[in-house]
Scaffold this motif. Structure first.
Motif, PDB file in Angstrom:
ATOM      1  N   TYR A  78       0.798  -1.216   0.000  1.00 36.34           N
ATOM      2  CA  TYR A  78       0.000   0.000   0.000  1.00 36.34           C
ATOM      3  C   TYR A  78       0.834   1.270   0.000  1.00 36.34           C
ATOM      4  CZ  TYR A  78      -3.796  -3.147   1.115  1.00 36.34           C
ATOM      5  OH  TYR A  78      -4.700  -4.161   1.082  1.00 36.34           O
ATOM      6  N   VAL A  79       2.125   1.166   0.222  1.00 40.13           N
ATOM      7  CA  VAL A  79       2.967   2.357   0.327  1.00 40.13           C
ATOM      8  C   VAL A  79       3.013   3.133  -0.980  1.00 40.13           C
ATOM      9  CG1 VAL A  79       5.327   3.166   0.736  1.00 40.13           C
ATOM     10  CG2 VAL A  79       4.338   1.443   2.206  1.00 40.13           C
ATOM     11  N   ILE A  89      -3.863   6.930  -4.315  1.00 38.72           N
ATOM     12  CA  ILE A  89      -4.931   7.241  -3.367  1.00 38.72           C
ATOM     13  C   ILE A  89      -6.282   6.797  -3.918  1.00 38.72           C
ATOM     14  CG2 ILE A  89      -6.101   9.138  -2.176  1.00 38.72           C
ATOM     15  CD1 ILE A  89      -3.396  10.556  -2.096  1.00 38.72           C
ATOM     16  N   SER A  92      -9.396   4.972   0.444  1.00 39.87           N
ATOM     17  CA  SER A  92      -9.553   6.297   1.031  1.00 39.87           C
ATOM     18  C   SER A  92      -8.190   6.868   1.409  1.00 39.87           C
ATOM     19  CB  SER A  92     -10.443   6.201   2.283  1.00 39.87           C
ATOM     20  OG  SER A  92      -9.755   5.531   3.319  1.00 39.87           O
ATOM     21  N   PHE A  93      -8.139   8.169   1.546  1.00 37.79           N
ATOM     22  CA  PHE A  93      -6.909   8.860   1.916  1.00 37.79           C
ATOM     23  C   PHE A  93      -6.442   8.410   3.307  1.00 37.79           C
ATOM     24  CE2 PHE A  93      -4.651  12.643   3.612  1.00 37.79           C
ATOM     25  CZ  PHE A  93      -3.584  12.618   2.716  1.00 37.79           C
ATOM     26  N   LEU A  94      -7.394   8.198   4.211  1.00 37.35           N
ATOM     27  CA  LEU A  94      -7.053   7.736   5.557  1.00 37.35           C
ATOM     28  C   LEU A  94      -6.429   6.341   5.505  1.00 37.35           C
ATOM     29  CD1 LEU A  94      -7.096   8.161   8.615  1.00 37.35           C
ATOM     30  CD2 LEU A  94      -9.394   7.190   8.622  1.00 37.35           C
ATOM     31  N   HIS A  95      -6.993   5.463   4.698  1.00 35.90           N
ATOM     32  CA  HIS A  95      -6.446   4.115   4.534  1.00 35.90           C
ATOM     33  C   HIS A  95      -5.013   4.180   4.005  1.00 35.90           C
ATOM     34  CE1 HIS A  95      -6.357  -0.170   3.581  1.00 35.90           C
ATOM     35  NE2 HIS A  95      -5.826   0.184   2.428  1.00 35.90           N
ATOM     36  N   TYR A  96      -4.780   5.019   3.022  1.00 38.62           N
ATOM     37  CA  TYR A  96      -3.454   5.198   2.431  1.00 38.62           C
ATOM     38  C   TYR A  96      -2.453   5.696   3.477  1.00 38.62           C
ATOM     39  CZ  TYR A  96       0.186   7.187  -0.552  1.00 38.62           C
ATOM     40  OH  TYR A  96       1.379   7.498  -1.127  1.00 38.62           O
ATOM     41  N   LEU A  97      -2.850   6.688   4.292  1.00 40.47           N
ATOM     42  CA  LEU A  97      -1.961   7.225   5.325  1.00 40.47           C
ATOM     43  C   LEU A  97      -1.650   6.181   6.394  1.00 40.47           C
ATOM     44  CD1 LEU A  97      -3.282  10.850   5.861  1.00 40.47           C
ATOM     45  CD2 LEU A  97      -1.180  10.136   4.737  1.00 40.47           C
ATOM     46  N   LEU A  98      -2.654   5.435   6.822  1.00 40.54           N
ATOM     47  CA  LEU A  98      -2.439   4.402   7.829  1.00 40.54           C
ATOM     48  C   LEU A  98      -1.520   3.296   7.309  1.00 40.54           C
ATOM     49  CD1 LEU A  98      -5.949   4.072   9.473  1.00 40.54           C
ATOM     50  CD2 LEU A  98      -3.865   4.973  10.510  1.00 40.54           C
ATOM     51  N   CYS A 137       0.816   3.550   5.026  1.00 39.13           N
ATOM     52  CA  CYS A 137       2.177   4.102   4.988  1.00 39.13           C
ATOM     53  C   CYS A 137       2.763   4.184   6.389  1.00 39.13           C
ATOM     54  CB  CYS A 137       2.183   5.485   4.340  1.00 39.13           C
ATOM     55  SG  CYS A 137       1.830   5.457   2.586  1.00 39.13           S
ATOM     56  N   TYR A 138       1.981   4.657   7.325  1.00 43.07           N
ATOM     57  CA  TYR A 138       2.445   4.816   8.705  1.00 43.07           C
ATOM     58  C   TYR A 138       2.826   3.463   9.311  1.00 43.07           C
ATOM     59  CZ  TYR A 138       2.279   5.764  13.704  1.00 43.07           C
ATOM     60  OH  TYR A 138       2.597   5.842  15.028  1.00 43.07           O
TER      61      TYR A 138
END
Length: 195
Positions: free
Chosen positions: A146-147, A151, A155-161, A163-164
């Protein structure tokens, strides 16, 4: 999956980069004794063996079955945190034999575990799905897939999580190695320059 030498190099040159840097500096300055060099070689040996540990069944399968299948030991996936935890105990055993002190043996176990986990992360980076959470979750997953996804896939939140989580896993494995190395004779600290 990456070649065995890639797993060892990833651990030594990336995860344990600080150890490599400190050791090379001491060698070039001629500050390292043969005894200290032996300790570094033992750490590299344990790290190298533990970095290859999840592929231990490949040797068996090549000799007995004539295949290169190496992701299961019976029903247990070797590319899981559960199986990799055996590297921790292997490191403790080797650490106790070498140092004859329980505290150093535990740190050697942590070092070995970080090497074994680095194997899982490198395989994941190479786009292989890993059974990280076996037996709690039996479906293989790829955290790093997913990194670099766009997008638009989620969702943008899914993408950020995603990566994190993936970067934090790398961070935790590196911190495990540094924590163990600090207690095995390597000193990492900030030295402010006197002006």
């Amino acid at each position: 999956m990456p070649y065995p030498i890639a797993h060892v190099m990833f651990f030594v040159l990336c995860i344990s980069a600080a150890m490599t840097y400190v050791t090379l500096g001491a060698v070039f300055r001629k500050e390292i004794t043969p005894t200290n060099m032996l300790n570094v070689i033992i750490l590299l040996f344990v790290g190298g063996i533990a970095a290859l540990f999840p592929d231990v069944t490949a040797v068996y399968n090549i000799l007995v079955n004539g295949t290169i299948e190496h992701v299961n030991l019976g029903p247990i996936p070797t590319h899981s945190i559960l199986f990799s935890s055996l590297a921790f105990f292997m490191g403790i055993g080797i650490g106790y034999v070498v140092y004859r002190k329980y505290d150093k043996a535990i740190y050697m176990g942590i070092f070995a575990e970080s090497a074994s986990l680095s194997h899982l992360l490198l395989d994941d980076l190479a786009r292989y799905e890993i059974d990280y959470f076996y037996p709690l979750y039996n479906t293989p997953i790829s955290i790093f897939s997913y990194v670099d996804s766009s997008i638009s896939r989620g969702s943008f939140l899914h993408y950020l999580l995603a990566c994190y989580i993936s970067i934090m896993l790398l961070f935790v494995v590196i911190m495990m190695a540094l924590f163990a190395l600090e207690h095995l004779g390597f000193e990492f600290r900030f030295r402010p320059k006197n002006e």
